[in-house]
Scaffold this active site. Structure first.
Site, PDB file in Angstrom:
ATOM      1  N   GLY A  34     -22.928  -4.512  12.722  1.00 11.38           N
ATOM      2  CA  GLY A  34     -24.310  -4.385  12.265  1.00 11.38           C
ATOM      3  C   GLY A  34     -25.310  -4.825  13.319  1.00 11.38           C
ATOM      4  O   GLY A  34     -25.000  -4.951  14.496  1.00 11.38           O
ATOM      5  N   LEU A  36     -27.784  -3.021  14.410  1.00  9.65           N
ATOM      6  CA  LEU A  36     -27.504  -1.871  15.283  1.00  9.65           C
ATOM      7  C   LEU A  36     -28.594  -1.659  16.328  1.00  9.65           C
ATOM      8  O   LEU A  36     -29.773  -1.891  16.069  1.00  9.65           O
ATOM      9  CB  LEU A  36     -27.370  -0.615  14.430  1.00  9.65           C
ATOM     10  CG  LEU A  36     -26.316  -0.713  13.316  1.00  9.65           C
ATOM     11  CD1 LEU A  36     -26.303   0.578  12.492  1.00  9.65           C
ATOM     12  CD2 LEU A  36     -24.925  -0.995  13.873  1.00  9.65           C
ATOM     13  N   HIS A  37     -28.155  -1.218  17.475  1.00 11.07           N
ATOM     14  CA  HIS A  37     -29.073  -0.835  18.547  1.00 11.07           C
ATOM     15  C   HIS A  37     -28.659   0.539  19.059  1.00 11.07           C
ATOM     16  O   HIS A  37     -27.700   1.149  18.554  1.00 11.07           O
ATOM     17  CB  HIS A  37     -29.093  -1.886  19.663  1.00 11.07           C
ATOM     18  CG  HIS A  37     -27.721  -2.252  20.150  1.00 11.07           C
ATOM     19  ND1 HIS A  37     -26.920  -1.375  20.837  1.00 11.07           N
ATOM     20  CD2 HIS A  37     -27.000  -3.393  20.020  1.00 11.07           C
ATOM     21  CE1 HIS A  37     -25.785  -1.964  21.140  1.00 11.07           C
ATOM     22  NE2 HIS A  37     -25.786  -3.188  20.646  1.00 11.07           N
ATOM     23  N   GLU A  38     -29.370   0.989  20.082  1.00 15.29           N
ATOM     24  CA  GLU A  38     -29.165   2.336  20.602  1.00 15.29           C
ATOM     25  C   GLU A  38     -27.705   2.573  21.030  1.00 15.29           C
ATOM     26  O   GLU A  38     -27.203   3.686  20.943  1.00 15.29           O
ATOM     27  CB  GLU A  38     -30.154   2.546  21.757  1.00 15.29           C
ATOM     28  CG  GLU A  38     -30.375   3.954  22.193  1.00 15.29           C
ATOM     29  CD  GLU A  38     -30.682   4.954  21.082  1.00 15.29           C
ATOM     30  OE1 GLU A  38     -31.422   4.624  20.129  1.00 15.29           O
ATOM     31  OE2 GLU A  38     -30.152   6.080  21.171  1.00 15.29           O
ATOM     32  N   HIS A  40     -24.945   1.435  19.521  1.00 14.18           N
ATOM     33  CA  HIS A  40     -24.216   1.841  18.318  1.00 14.18           C
ATOM     34  C   HIS A  40     -24.600   3.258  17.902  1.00 14.18           C
ATOM     35  O   HIS A  40     -23.755   4.055  17.500  1.00 14.18           O
ATOM     36  CB  HIS A  40     -24.555   0.925  17.136  1.00 14.18           C
ATOM     37  CG  HIS A  40     -24.201  -0.512  17.331  1.00 14.18           C
ATOM     38  ND1 HIS A  40     -25.156  -1.488  17.505  1.00 14.18           N
ATOM     39  CD2 HIS A  40     -23.004  -1.140  17.357  1.00 14.18           C
ATOM     40  CE1 HIS A  40     -24.559  -2.659  17.624  1.00 14.18           C
ATOM     41  NE2 HIS A  40     -23.251  -2.485  17.550  1.00 14.18           N
ATOM     42  N   GLN A  64     -12.863 -13.111  14.453  1.00 10.72           N
ATOM     43  CA  GLN A  64     -13.001 -12.930  15.904  1.00 10.72           C
ATOM     44  C   GLN A  64     -13.978 -13.917  16.530  1.00 10.72           C
ATOM     45  O   GLN A  64     -14.269 -13.834  17.717  1.00 10.72           O
ATOM     46  CB  GLN A  64     -13.351 -11.487  16.253  1.00 10.72           C
ATOM     47  CG  GLN A  64     -14.732 -11.015  15.833  1.00 10.72           C
ATOM     48  CD  GLN A  64     -14.883  -9.511  16.016  1.00 10.72           C
ATOM     49  OE1 GLN A  64     -14.342  -8.713  15.258  1.00 10.72           O
ATOM     50  NE2 GLN A  64     -15.614  -9.095  17.045  1.00 10.72           N
ATOM     51  N   GLN A 156     -12.008  -4.836  25.065  1.00  9.06           N
ATOM     52  CA  GLN A 156     -11.744  -4.477  23.664  1.00  9.06           C
ATOM     53  C   GLN A 156     -11.214  -3.047  23.573  1.00  9.06           C
ATOM     54  O   GLN A 156     -10.280  -2.761  22.819  1.00  9.06           O
ATOM     55  CB  GLN A 156     -13.023  -4.628  22.838  1.00  9.06           C
ATOM     56  CG  GLN A 156     -12.936  -4.067  21.429  1.00  9.06           C
ATOM     57  CD  GLN A 156     -14.134  -4.432  20.589  1.00  9.06           C
ATOM     58  OE1 GLN A 156     -14.222  -5.533  20.082  1.00  9.06           O
ATOM     59  NE2 GLN A 156     -15.086  -3.519  20.438  1.00  9.06           N
ATOM     60  N   MET A 187     -27.304  -3.061  26.314  1.00 11.22           N
ATOM     61  CA  MET A 187     -27.760  -3.358  24.953  1.00 11.22           C
ATOM     62  C   MET A 187     -26.701  -4.167  24.224  1.00 11.22           C
ATOM     63  O   MET A 187     -25.506  -3.902  24.339  1.00 11.22           O
ATOM     64  CB  MET A 187     -28.063  -2.072  24.211  1.00 11.22           C
ATOM     65  CG  MET A 187     -29.296  -1.420  24.756  1.00 11.22           C
ATOM     66  SD  MET A 187     -30.033  -0.311  23.576  1.00 11.22           S
ATOM     67  CE  MET A 187     -31.324   0.366  24.606  1.00 11.22           C
ATOM     68  N   SER A 188     -27.159  -5.160  23.476  1.00  8.61           N
ATOM     69  CA  SER A 188     -26.267  -6.036  22.715  1.00  8.61           C
ATOM     70  C   SER A 188     -27.074  -6.659  21.595  1.00  8.61           C
ATOM     71  O   SER A 188     -28.259  -6.988  21.781  1.00  8.61           O
ATOM     72  CB  SER A 188     -25.740  -7.143  23.632  1.00  8.61           C
ATOM     73  OG  SER A 188     -25.211  -8.199  22.860  1.00  8.61           O
TER      74      SER A 188
HETATM   75  O1  PAF Z   1     -17.286  -4.384  18.868  1.00  4.42           O
HETATM   76  C1  PAF Z   1     -17.549  -4.880  17.762  1.00  4.42           C
HETATM   77  O2  PAF Z   1     -18.680  -4.835  17.276  1.00  4.42           O
HETATM   78  C2  PAF Z   1     -16.439  -5.567  16.989  1.00  4.42           C
HETATM   79  O3  PAF Z   1     -15.572  -6.248  17.834  1.00  4.42           O
HETATM   80  C3  PAF Z   1     -15.673  -4.603  16.052  1.00  4.42           C
HETATM   81  C4  PAF Z   1     -14.943  -3.540  16.849  1.00  4.42           C
HETATM   82  C5  PAF Z   1     -16.634  -3.953  15.083  1.00  4.42           C
HETATM   83  C6  PAF Z   1     -14.629  -5.383  15.250  1.00  4.42           C
HETATM   84  O4  PAF Z   1     -15.221  -6.352  14.449  1.00  4.42           O
END
Ligand code: PAF
Length: 287
Positions: A34, A36-38, A40, A64, A156, A187-188
């Site tokens: 969630g 969200l940015h550009e 995503h 995580q 990842q 972006m993050s």
């Molecule tokens: O990259 C992410 O935002 C997270 O690590 C993910 C893949 C949604 C898993 O929680």
């Protein structure tokens, strides 16, 4: 619940029933936490272009995050996220809660052994176990044809690909380019934590990686020299504290003594309390 044409659900039976109404159709899946940015949205757009149906999950996955990390303060804005996803023509948003994903008695975790050892895995020891566990659960629930991840979380994407191969998930992992601000900052969702001076200092990540690419283009191949040059640039930024700088093989993620015809340059840097990561791929150019 329906939001416009988009279904929003936190129900596993509702998700499964919707998914299996058209078993032979193609389903693109974008897992997110969630806010969200550009970046995503670029994944959702790609999924929209390549599949008949698009599913996005929004879930801030507690497994995580280490106890010392930012789980409780992680930014959340579900209504805004839903409006953005509706604009991208997403068909279904799955937004579960912790009780659904990790009910009492939960005890099964997925671990990728080697690709998780260095880089993010070294700095955040339980992080990838949480990522692969939740991603495996989401893959089982959504049963997508294709799953979309950003290159920004490069390790990842390598770890998820390995899990998909090892556990025979019947889907394709698609990795999409990092989306950047005009000044190069990747972006993050965590960029929101930065004060204006920190936001300016944060450009040191992309500037440093670009400098590494230039050195490679100019012929430097010594891993140690490249790491030292990039480390020096990060250390020259007063608001930055280096976590790691890496020149690694893009598939094995092993640190390189000598660069061959490809490499991934990556870094993690604290700007104040905010930990940012970024990476860039390099490939030798044909003459
Ligand atoms: O990259 C992410 O935002 C997270 O690590 C993910 C893949 C949604 C898993 O929680």
């Amino acid at each position: 619940m329906k939001a416009g044409d988009m279904i929003v659900t936190s129900s596993i039976p509702e998700l499964r029933q919707w998914r299996w109404q058209q078993p032979a159709a193609s389903y693109g899946f974008v897992p997110t936490m969630g806010y969200l940015h550009e970046g995503h949205l670029s994944l959702a757009r790609r999924a929209r272009a390549e599949n008949e149906f698009v599913v996005v999950s929004i879930y801030v996955n507690p497994t995580q995050f280490a106890p010392t990390e930012d789980l409780s303060s992680y930014p959340r804005d579900l209504e805004r996220d839903l409006a953005l996803l509706r604009g991208e023509g997403v068909d279904l948003v799955f937004a579960p809660d912790d009780a659904l994903m990790y009910p009492p008695g939960f005890q099964t975790y997925v671990t990728v052994e080697q690709a998780t050892q260095g880089l993010e895995g070294a700095s955040r020891p339980m992080h990838f176990r949480g990522v692969t566990t939740v991603v495996a659960k989401l893959f089982n629930l959504v049963q997508p044809t294709r799953a979309y991840f950003g290159q920004k979380d490069y390790q990842q994407s390598v770890v998820v690909r390995q899990m998909v191969a090892d556990l025979n998930f019947n889907l394709e992992v698609v990795v999409c380019p990092t989306v950047r601000e005009a000044d190069g900052l990747a972006m993050s969702s965590r960029n929101k934590y930065l004060t204006p001076p920190q936001r300016q200092a944060a450009t040191v990540l992309s500037r440093t990686l670009r400098h590494g690419l230039v050195l490679l283009d100019e012929g430097e191949r010594n891993g140690r020299t490249l790491r030292a040059a990039m480390q020096g640039m990060i250390e020259a930024e007063p608001l930055a504290r280096l976590d790691y700088i890496s020149v690694a093989h893009p598939i094995t993620l092993q640190e390189l003594e000598q660069v061959g015809d490809q490499a991934v340059l990556s870094t993690a840097v604290f700007i104040g309390k905010t930990r940012l990561i970024d990476n860039m791929l390099w490939q030798v150019r044909e003459a």
